[in-house]
Design an enzyme around this catalytic site. Structure first.
Site, mmCIF file in Angstrom:
data_model
loop_
_atom_site.group_PDB
_atom_site.id
_atom_site.type_symbol
_atom_site.label_atom_id
_atom_site.label_comp_id
_atom_site.label_asym_id
_atom_site.label_seq_id
_atom_site.Cartn_x
_atom_site.Cartn_y
_atom_site.Cartn_z
ATOM 1 N N LYS A 174 113.435 10.441 38.000
ATOM 2 C CA LYS A 174 113.162 10.668 36.939
ATOM 3 C C LYS A 174 112.478 12.012 36.585
ATOM 4 O O LYS A 174 112.327 12.426 35.545
ATOM 5 C CB LYS A 174 112.566 9.255 36.402
ATOM 6 C CG LYS A 174 113.367 8.207 36.346
ATOM 7 C CD LYS A 174 112.900 7.086 35.633
ATOM 8 C CE LYS A 174 113.892 5.947 35.375
ATOM 9 N NZ LYS A 174 114.063 5.134 36.474
HETATM 10 C C1 LIG Z 1 115.407 4.413 36.707
HETATM 11 C C2 LIG Z 1 115.766 4.192 38.278
HETATM 12 C C3 LIG Z 1 117.127 3.902 38.603
HETATM 13 C C4 LIG Z 1 118.079 3.475 37.384
HETATM 14 O O1 LIG Z 1 118.482 4.530 36.915
HETATM 15 P P1 LIG Z 1 119.305 4.579 35.391
HETATM 16 O O2 LIG Z 1 119.632 6.025 34.815
HETATM 17 O O3 LIG Z 1 118.339 3.791 34.486
HETATM 18 O O4 LIG Z 1 120.691 3.821 35.588
HETATM 19 C C5 LIG Z 1 117.463 3.577 39.860
HETATM 20 N N1 LIG Z 1 116.521 3.765 40.700
HETATM 21 C C6 LIG Z 1 115.248 4.289 40.495
HETATM 22 C C7 LIG Z 1 114.391 4.461 41.729
HETATM 23 C C8 LIG Z 1 114.791 4.553 39.219
HETATM 24 O O5 LIG Z 1 113.537 4.666 39.015
#
Ligand SMILES: *Cc1c(COP(=O)(O)O)cnc(C)c1O
Length: 414
Positions: free
Chosen positions: A85
């Site tokens: 993220k």
């Molecule tokens: C947010 C997150 C996901 C999911 O990603 P999306 O874009 O919401 O599908 C998967 N793994 C981790 C570690 C995350 O922080």
């Protein structure tokens, strides 16, 4: 957010030139990022400014690591919050502050987090002038490291611990956006992946992963994406629409399997989320799914040709973690392990010698220490920034899940 409560999409999705696509291996990650972003954003941000935003935001790598023939892991957790993220949050925060001219009303970012988003957004905005971030997280439902990342920042970041679930946090944020009095008083914005400025930078690493494979003489790829709100998958499909030659996508979920069910039955049936070991994917009604449906003009058959869904429960997740450890001497976080298992199951029936399978590793395993058996947990090396966190004090306000209490807090703490 658009007034009709939908989500923004680019009016047109540009196709990148073949010259760029066939020579991707000659570019670095920030060079790729700039070329892709320039094509989507056009002149809304002048080239030089866009370049400095990108070089500042994407200042870490996203390596593709080979585990065995045609099985690769794309490590997306080399940024400051140790989760993928960071790509979205760091780019978005810099774009927002770019548009915030001096003297404009402070931007109030409200963000609900199941664990990883809050940390990435907090670090993305920390110290950015004229902005303030309010993070809502579900009490007792994030890992210790995640909680420290949310609650130890100070400055323009504040954390609220909600006595409820992630869905309750998200509901509070959503209600705040439609509350007339709050909107009158504050300039509110979202930092969740419904914000298109988070999705665009996530396309960069798909191109960059392909570039790394090209260097090894591989030009056919399947991506397996561990999915919750489906922003990551949406970004991959956006990259594909822009011309990245991807053979197939795998949507890997935990027990929150609304999308795999839809791909199987053709019925989209949102559910309440259930708690799992892969908590960042505990989403029962993925916000970004409408974007993916839009990319395929709601044609289920075309969509199914490009995307296959798999779902796994916690027991299977733990087995996958053990298998990856035993066979590759590699520690995968629970989300990552699900993506690996889905790739493996897909390759069982669709293996092609000339096609690389790449599963996305979305977080560093040290963020989820309680998930691993001791024998594996002991192998995880904890990065320096995490050790530093443990020395800091937690600052969070505790609130219930009722909107009135949340609103009163916002109004009293201008
Ligand atoms: C947010 C997150 C996901 C999911 O990603 P999306 O874009 O919401 O599908 C998967 N793994 C981790 C570690 C995350 O922080």
């Amino acid at each position: 957010m658009p007034q009709d409560k939908g989500l923004y999409m680019p009016v047109g999705i540009p196709r990148l030139d073949d010259e760029f696509l066939t020579h991707l291996d000659e570019y670095s990650l920030p060079e790729i990022a700039f070329h892709v972003a320039k094509n989507i954003i056009g002149d809304d941000i002048p080239g030089d400014d866009l370049k400095s935003i990108i070089y500042d935001a994407i200042n870490f790598l996203a390596p593709v690591v080979k585990l065995e023939e045609n099985v690769f892991v794309l490590e997306l957790w080399h940024g400051p919050s140790l989760a993928f993220k960071d790509f979205g949050a760091r780019f978005m925060s810099r774009v927002m502050s770019y548009f915030l001219e001096k003297g404009e009303k402070q931007l109030d970012v409200l963000v609900a987090t199941s664990g990883d988003t809050g940390g990435a957004v907090a670090l993305g905005f920390l110290g950015v002038p004229n902005t303030r971030v309010t993070i809502l997280y579900p009490k007792g439902k994030v890992s210790d490291i995640q909680e420290l990342q949310l609650t130890t920042n100070g400055q323009n970041i504040r954390a609220i611990e909600i006595d409820g679930t992630f869905d309750d946090c998200q509901a509070l944020v959503k209600q705040a956006f439609t509350d007339a009095e709050l909107n009158e008083k504050f300039r509110l914005t979202s930092a969740n992946s419904i914000n298109i400025a988070r999705l665009i930078p996530q396309t960069f690493y798909y191109f960059n992963a392909y570039a790394q494979l090209l260097k090894q003489g591989i030009d056919k790829v399947v991506f397996s994406v561990p999915s919750g709100n489906f922003g990551n998958m949406g970004a991959g499909l956006l990259a594909w629409k822009m011309g990245l030659p991807v053979e197939h996508f795998i949507a890997a979920t935990n027990a929150n399997d609304t999308v795999p069910e839809y791909l199987k039955t053709g019925i989209y049936q949102p559910k309440s989320s259930v708690a799992t070991l892969s908590n960042a994917m505990d989403v029962g009604d993925p916000s970004n799914w409408v974007r993916i449906a839009d990319l395929f003009k709601d044609d289920l058959d075309v969509l199914k040709n490009m995307v296959t869904g798999f779902r796994y429960n916690d027991e299977e997740t733990l087995e996958a973690i053990k298998f990856i450890n035993d066979n590759y001497n590699y520690v995968a976080c629970p989300h990552t392990a699900i993506a690996w298992q889905a790739l493996r199951d897909w390759q069982q029936d669709n293996y092609k010698k000339d096609t690389a399978g790449v599963f996305l590793s979305t977080a560093h395993p040290c963020k989820f220490p309680d998930v691993f058996p001791q024998s594996i947990a002991g192998k995880i090396d904890v990065p320096e920034q995490v050790k530093e966190l443990a020395k800091k004090d937690k600052h969070a306000v505790a609130l219930g899940k009722d909107f009135e209490g949340f609103k009163e807090y916002l109004l009293k703490n201008e």
